[in-house]
Each structure stands twice: as structure tokens, then as C-alpha cells.
Design a protein around this motif. Sequence first.
Motif, PDB file in Angstrom:
ATOM      1  N   GLY A  31       0.807  -1.208   0.000  1.00 37.42           N
ATOM      2  CA  GLY A  31       0.000   0.000   0.000  1.00 37.42           C
ATOM      3  C   GLY A  31       0.842   1.261   0.000  1.00 37.42           C
ATOM      4  N   ASP A  32       0.186   2.376  -0.346  1.00 36.46           N
ATOM      5  CA  ASP A  32       0.851   3.679  -0.409  1.00 36.46           C
ATOM      6  C   ASP A  32       0.212   4.706   0.514  1.00 36.46           C
ATOM      7  OD1 ASP A  32      -1.540   4.057  -1.743  1.00 36.46           O
ATOM      8  OD2 ASP A  32      -0.628   4.529  -3.674  1.00 36.46           O
ATOM      9  N   PHE A  33      -0.687   4.217   1.403  1.00 40.48           N
ATOM     10  CA  PHE A  33      -1.440   5.088   2.302  1.00 40.48           C
ATOM     11  C   PHE A  33      -1.618   4.320   3.597  1.00 40.48           C
ATOM     12  CE2 PHE A  33      -5.444   6.471   4.204  1.00 40.48           C
ATOM     13  CZ  PHE A  33      -5.421   7.852   4.068  1.00 40.48           C
ATOM     14  N   GLY A  34      -1.294   4.949   4.747  1.00 43.59           N
ATOM     15  CA  GLY A  34      -1.494   4.201   5.976  1.00 43.59           C
ATOM     16  C   GLY A  34      -0.900   4.849   7.203  1.00 43.59           C
ATOM     17  N   ILE A  35      -0.946   4.100   8.314  1.00 43.50           N
ATOM     18  CA  ILE A  35      -0.452   4.567   9.608  1.00 43.50           C
ATOM     19  C   ILE A  35       0.177   3.391  10.351  1.00 43.50           C
ATOM     20  CG2 ILE A  35      -2.094   6.468   9.858  1.00 43.50           C
ATOM     21  CD1 ILE A  35      -3.809   4.673  11.606  1.00 43.50           C
ATOM     22  N   GLU A  44       5.126   8.101  15.564  1.00 44.61           N
ATOM     23  CA  GLU A  44       3.909   7.796  14.809  1.00 44.61           C
ATOM     24  C   GLU A  44       4.234   7.750  13.323  1.00 44.61           C
ATOM     25  OE1 GLU A  44       1.358   7.173  16.717  1.00 44.61           O
ATOM     26  OE2 GLU A  44       2.212   7.989  18.571  1.00 44.61           O
ATOM     27  N   LEU A  45       3.751   6.705  12.656  1.00 45.09           N
ATOM     28  CA  LEU A  45       4.003   6.499  11.230  1.00 45.09           C
ATOM     29  C   LEU A  45       2.836   7.047  10.418  1.00 45.09           C
ATOM     30  CD1 LEU A  45       5.781   5.086   9.025  1.00 45.09           C
ATOM     31  CD2 LEU A  45       4.394   3.040   9.435  1.00 45.09           C
ATOM     32  N   ILE A  46       3.161   7.834   9.405  1.00 48.21           N
ATOM     33  CA  ILE A  46       2.158   8.370   8.470  1.00 48.21           C
ATOM     34  C   ILE A  46       2.647   8.075   7.062  1.00 48.21           C
ATOM     35  CG2 ILE A  46       0.844  10.381   7.719  1.00 48.21           C
ATOM     36  CD1 ILE A  46       2.854  10.940  10.773  1.00 48.21           C
ATOM     37  N   ILE A  47       1.899   7.251   6.332  1.00 47.71           N
ATOM     38  CA  ILE A  47       2.277   6.901   4.965  1.00 47.71           C
ATOM     39  C   ILE A  47       1.348   7.639   4.010  1.00 47.71           C
ATOM     40  CG2 ILE A  47       2.548   5.041   3.284  1.00 47.71           C
ATOM     41  CD1 ILE A  47       2.935   3.171   5.732  1.00 47.71           C
ATOM     42  N   LEU A  48       1.939   8.509   3.202  1.00 49.86           N
ATOM     43  CA  LEU A  48       1.163   9.335   2.291  1.00 49.86           C
ATOM     44  C   LEU A  48       1.878   9.372   0.947  1.00 49.86           C
ATOM     45  CD1 LEU A  48      -1.339  11.178   2.086  1.00 49.86           C
ATOM     46  CD2 LEU A  48       0.119  13.085   2.805  1.00 49.86           C
ATOM     47  N   ASP A  49       1.151   9.033  -0.115  1.00 49.40           N
ATOM     48  CA  ASP A  49       1.730   8.989  -1.462  1.00 49.40           C
ATOM     49  C   ASP A  49       2.951   8.083  -1.516  1.00 49.40           C
ATOM     50  OD1 ASP A  49      -0.208  10.803  -2.364  1.00 49.40           O
ATOM     51  OD2 ASP A  49       1.018  12.505  -1.730  1.00 49.40           O
ATOM     52  N   GLY A  50       2.903   6.992  -0.755  1.00 49.51           N
ATOM     53  CA  GLY A  50       3.961   6.002  -0.788  1.00 49.51           C
ATOM     54  C   GLY A  50       5.194   6.327   0.016  1.00 49.51           C
ATOM     55  N   VAL A  51       5.190   7.444   0.755  1.00 52.67           N
ATOM     56  CA  VAL A  51       6.348   7.850   1.555  1.00 52.67           C
ATOM     57  C   VAL A  51       6.042   7.615   3.039  1.00 52.67           C
ATOM     58  CG1 VAL A  51       7.921   9.715   2.161  1.00 52.67           C
ATOM     59  CG2 VAL A  51       6.967   9.585  -0.158  1.00 52.67           C
TER      60      VAL A  51
END
Length: 234
Positions: A31-35, A44-51
Motif C-alpha cells: 500500500g501507499d497510504f497508511g499509519i 507515529e508512522l504516516i504513509i502518504l503517497d507512498g512515503v
Amino acid sequence: MAKLFQHGTLAMLVDGLFGGTLAASDLLKHGDFGIGTAEGLNGELIILDGVPYQALADGTIRVIGDDELLPFANVNLADFEGRAVLSDIEMKDVDATLAKELSYQNTFVAIKISGTFRTVQTRVVKRQERPYPTLSETASKQQVFNAEDVRGTVVGYYTPDLFHGAGVAGMHLHFIDDQHEFGGHLLDFKADQVKLSWQLLDGLDLNLPIQDAEFMAHEASDAEKIQQSISESE
């Protein structure tokens, strides 16, 4: 329809299983979106646009390296099918707003809220060291941050009650600003106008760290202890 990929469980974190068991690069294959969170419950992990961004307890944000290990994370392939522009909204209004738009009580929903926020409050857990404490014992080691007039994105999920324990029942939301300088687990926000996007997920792909001896030998807490720990750490 996409599925939610999840590595680890909330119940593992409740009992202090904070050791990293999945590389960030392997997580991003799903995935490219997540936490999520990093090894040692470090931020805290924030995954946005694959980063994969990591909000740290010192107030900074960094990009997690491919080989860094994670104990818990949720991701999906972003394909938001629903959108609404919302005016004069607070965090407590998100659940009711989604309920007006769709029936979602028994499925997972990816949630994205973007725009300029009048106020945002986040928290970030400090890195824990072995022997790890329980999740509720980390509550006193959290840093709370506040920002005003900040442009950014809320990233997170709704988890149905019947999956409580595997995940956090209800809304679990993180935040990151557009400059990648402010973020964390979202406690509250107020905004004059933002865009709410949602994506229904039709299943859960749960990945467990069966190669990890600590996980395989662990005896999990019961549901009552899980709920108590969550309440104490919020």
C-alpha cells in the motif's frame, strides 16, 4: 475493491511487543497510504503517497528507511471513491459526517482529510527501550503538540467493533502537515473548510510475525485488559 493490509495487532502493542518485525520496504509493497508505529513504539508512522514519514517525540519528522523495522502498521492502495467538502468541522464530527454519506459500521474505511486546519493537536510516543513496558505505561511518556493555521492531511482508518483487538475500534487517525514539519497521532482538530475522502475496504489481510520468537511464545491479554489499556493510553 481494495483490502486493508495490517502487520501485527493492537493486542500485541497492548502487551508491550514493540520489537520491529517487518521492514518498511516490505510493508510498502502492500500500500501507499497508511499509519503505524516504528520499532520501540518510536513515534507515529504516516504513509502518504507512498512515503513513510515518522513523527518523533522531539517534534521533528523524518522519512523511514527501507530496512527499518516496524511492529505494527496498516496500509492500503489509495483509490478514494467518495469525497465531500466540509465546512466548520471538528474531529468529533468525522464519524457522524461519514455516517450521512455511507453505511460502513461493519467494514474498514480508509479516511483522508486535507486542507487548512484552524487548530490541530497531536501526540507522539517517546521511543521505548527493552524491557518494554505495556502500552498503557507509555501514556506518561507522550509529547503533545499544537499547531494553528496549518495546511496538511489527516490519514487513518475506521475499524469495525468486531475487529477490536486486532485494531483500534472506531477512528484511528494521524496527521502530517504539507511541509513535513509537524505531525503525530491526531487528538483533535478544527477547520473552516477541508476535503474529506473515503475508501471502503472489503477485507483484512492480517500479517503476523511468525518468525519472531517473542511473538510466538507470548500469551496475549484478554479483551478487558486490551480495552483498559487503550483507554489509559488515549
